[in-house]
Scaffold this motif. Structure first.
Motif, PDB file in Angstrom:
ATOM      1  N   PHE A  32       0.623  -1.252  -0.188  1.00  0.00           N
ATOM      2  CA  PHE A  32      -0.217   0.023  -0.239  1.00  0.00           C
ATOM      3  C   PHE A  32       0.550   1.212  -0.203  1.00  0.00           C
ATOM      4  N   LYS A  33       0.665   2.631  -1.042  1.00  0.00           N
ATOM      5  CA  LYS A  33       1.012   3.149  -0.799  1.00  0.00           C
ATOM      6  C   LYS A  33       0.923   4.570  -0.380  1.00  0.00           C
ATOM      7  N   THR A  34       0.689   5.194   0.795  1.00  0.00           N
ATOM      8  CA  THR A  34       0.118   6.318   1.393  1.00  0.00           C
ATOM      9  C   THR A  34       0.764   6.971   2.533  1.00  0.00           C
ATOM     10  N   THR A  35       0.622   8.042   2.626  1.00  0.00           N
ATOM     11  CA  THR A  35       0.953   9.237   3.114  1.00  0.00           C
ATOM     12  C   THR A  35       1.552   8.425   4.591  1.00  0.00           C
ATOM     13  N   THR A  36       2.283   9.840   5.072  1.00  0.00           N
ATOM     14  CA  THR A  36       2.692   8.668   6.445  1.00  0.00           C
ATOM     15  C   THR A  36       1.155   9.175   7.886  1.00  0.00           C
ATOM     16  N   ALA A  37       0.321  10.194   7.203  1.00  0.00           N
ATOM     17  CA  ALA A  37       0.021  10.649   8.352  1.00  0.00           C
ATOM     18  C   ALA A  37      -1.344   9.587   8.490  1.00  0.00           C
ATOM     19  N   ARG A  38      -1.158   8.986   7.294  1.00  0.00           N
ATOM     20  CA  ARG A  38      -2.593   8.189   6.990  1.00  0.00           C
ATOM     21  C   ARG A  38      -1.990   6.195   7.433  1.00  0.00           C
ATOM     22  N   VAL A  39      -0.827   6.458   7.750  1.00  0.00           N
ATOM     23  CA  VAL A  39      -0.721   4.887   8.444  1.00  0.00           C
ATOM     24  C   VAL A  39      -1.502   4.552   9.278  1.00  0.00           C
ATOM     25  N   PRO A  40      -1.947   5.339  10.118  1.00  0.00           N
ATOM     26  CA  PRO A  40      -2.323   4.437  12.021  1.00  0.00           C
ATOM     27  C   PRO A  40      -3.325   4.196  10.961  1.00  0.00           C
ATOM     28  N   ALA A  41      -4.693   5.087   9.824  1.00  0.00           N
ATOM     29  CA  ALA A  41      -5.596   4.543   9.678  1.00  0.00           C
ATOM     30  C   ALA A  41      -5.800   3.660   9.042  1.00  0.00           C
ATOM     31  N   LEU A  42      -5.149   3.389   8.216  1.00  0.00           N
ATOM     32  CA  LEU A  42      -4.690   2.015   6.922  1.00  0.00           C
ATOM     33  C   LEU A  42      -4.265   1.068   7.637  1.00  0.00           C
ATOM     34  N   ARG A  43      -3.549   0.888   9.037  1.00  0.00           N
ATOM     35  CA  ARG A  43      -3.180   0.010   9.645  1.00  0.00           C
ATOM     36  C   ARG A  43      -4.021  -0.921  10.330  1.00  0.00           C
ATOM     37  N   ARG A  44      -4.749   0.267  11.237  1.00  0.00           N
ATOM     38  CA  ARG A  44      -6.101   0.127  11.732  1.00  0.00           C
ATOM     39  C   ARG A  44      -7.170  -1.005  11.106  1.00  0.00           C
ATOM     40  N   ALA A  45      -7.076  -0.234   9.947  1.00  0.00           N
ATOM     41  CA  ALA A  45      -8.419  -0.855   8.807  1.00  0.00           C
ATOM     42  C   ALA A  45      -8.156  -2.221   8.276  1.00  0.00           C
ATOM     43  N   VAL A  46      -6.165  -2.128   8.046  1.00  0.00           N
ATOM     44  CA  VAL A  46      -6.361  -3.251   7.221  1.00  0.00           C
ATOM     45  C   VAL A  46      -6.515  -4.722   8.370  1.00  0.00           C
ATOM     46  N   LEU A  47      -5.867  -4.927   9.688  1.00  0.00           N
ATOM     47  CA  LEU A  47      -6.008  -5.254  10.715  1.00  0.00           C
ATOM     48  C   LEU A  47      -7.515  -5.725  10.503  1.00  0.00           C
ATOM     49  N   GLU A  48      -8.068  -4.754  10.990  1.00  0.00           N
ATOM     50  CA  GLU A  48      -9.567  -4.875  10.975  1.00  0.00           C
ATOM     51  C   GLU A  48     -10.637  -6.497  10.287  1.00  0.00           C
ATOM     52  N   GLU A  49      -9.921  -6.014   8.782  1.00  0.00           N
ATOM     53  CA  GLU A  49     -10.846  -7.004   7.806  1.00  0.00           C
ATOM     54  C   GLU A  49      -9.961  -7.965   7.466  1.00  0.00           C
ATOM     55  N   HIS A  50      -8.450  -7.764   8.000  1.00  0.00           N
ATOM     56  CA  HIS A  50      -7.526  -9.122   7.623  1.00  0.00           C
ATOM     57  C   HIS A  50      -8.023 -10.365   8.041  1.00  0.00           C
ATOM     58  N   PRO A  51      -8.183 -11.872   7.412  1.00  0.00           N
ATOM     59  CA  PRO A  51      -8.898 -12.797   7.714  1.00  0.00           C
ATOM     60  C   PRO A  51      -7.466 -13.439   8.525  1.00  0.00           C
ATOM     61  N   TYR A  52      -5.995 -13.385   8.362  1.00  0.00           N
ATOM     62  CA  TYR A  52      -5.392 -14.387   9.650  1.00  0.00           C
ATOM     63  C   TYR A  52      -5.613 -13.434  10.936  1.00  0.00           C
TER      64      TYR A  52
ATOM     65  N   GLU B  74      -2.770 -14.268  12.664  1.00  0.00           N
ATOM     66  CA  GLU B  74      -1.353 -13.114  13.205  1.00  0.00           C
ATOM     67  C   GLU B  74      -1.020 -12.448  11.780  1.00  0.00           C
ATOM     68  N   PRO B  75      -1.879 -10.989  11.191  1.00  0.00           N
ATOM     69  CA  PRO B  75      -1.617 -10.662   9.469  1.00  0.00           C
ATOM     70  C   PRO B  75       0.163 -10.483   9.969  1.00  0.00           C
ATOM     71  N   GLU B  76       1.121 -10.298   8.867  1.00  0.00           N
ATOM     72  CA  GLU B  76       1.995  -9.500   9.151  1.00  0.00           C
ATOM     73  C   GLU B  76       1.867  -8.503   8.433  1.00  0.00           C
ATOM     74  N   ILE B  77       2.563  -6.882   9.375  1.00  0.00           N
ATOM     75  CA  ILE B  77       2.337  -6.210   8.650  1.00  0.00           C
ATOM     76  C   ILE B  77       3.021  -5.073   8.843  1.00  0.00           C
ATOM     77  N   ILE B  78       3.643  -4.683   8.192  1.00  0.00           N
ATOM     78  CA  ILE B  78       5.257  -3.822   8.238  1.00  0.00           C
ATOM     79  C   ILE B  78       4.774  -1.929   7.405  1.00  0.00           C
ATOM     80  N   VAL B  79       5.618  -1.289   8.294  1.00  0.00           N
ATOM     81  CA  VAL B  79       5.185   0.093   8.147  1.00  0.00           C
ATOM     82  C   VAL B  79       7.365   0.523   7.686  1.00  0.00           C
ATOM     83  N   LEU B  80       7.217   0.607   5.976  1.00  0.00           N
ATOM     84  CA  LEU B  80       8.370   1.383   6.069  1.00  0.00           C
ATOM     85  C   LEU B  80       8.121   3.177   5.222  1.00  0.00           C
TER      86      LEU B  80
END
Length: 108
Positions: A57-77, A79-85
């Motif tokens: 996912f390509k986003t702004t650093t300011a949007r990372v917290p909201a994106l991270r929460r949304a991905v975790l909410e929707e993810h079926p795993y 323990e999903p891999e979430i890495i932010v660079l």
């Protein structure tokens, strides 16, 4: 403005496309790249071998917290891999495009 990449994996192309469309619709990412990969990993005492889809996912650093929460909410795993660079050195034009796309009004 700083850009970031959030990386995760999904078990199928269909799941990955669905999650990508949802995050794009919420304007949490400007772009999502999908790549087929093979993952070997240790999970609960066993070595697993899975075909997966890597999502970048390509986003702004300011949007990372909201994106991270949304991905975790929707993810079926479990323990999903979430890495932010942090994405250093993006061209000015590309960075401006990403910022414009994530600041717009969500599609729903």
């Amino acid at each position: 403005m700083t850009l970031s990449l959030l990386i995760t994996t999904m078990g199928s192309r269909e799941e990955a496309e669905s999650l990508a469309r949802e995050m794009l619709g919420q304007r949490l990412a400007a772009c999502v790249q999908l790549e087929p990969i093979t993952s070997l990993y240790r999970w609960e005492g066993s070595v697993e071998f899975e075909e997966e889809v890597r999502m970048t996912f390509k986003t702004t650093t300011a949007r990372v917290p909201a994106l991270r929460r949304a991905v975790l909410e929707e993810h079926p795993y479990d323990e999903p891999e979430i890495i932010v660079l942090e994405a250093a050195g993006a061209s000015d034009g590309y960075a401006a495009w990403v910022e414009k796309e994530v600041k717009g009004t969500p599609a729903h």
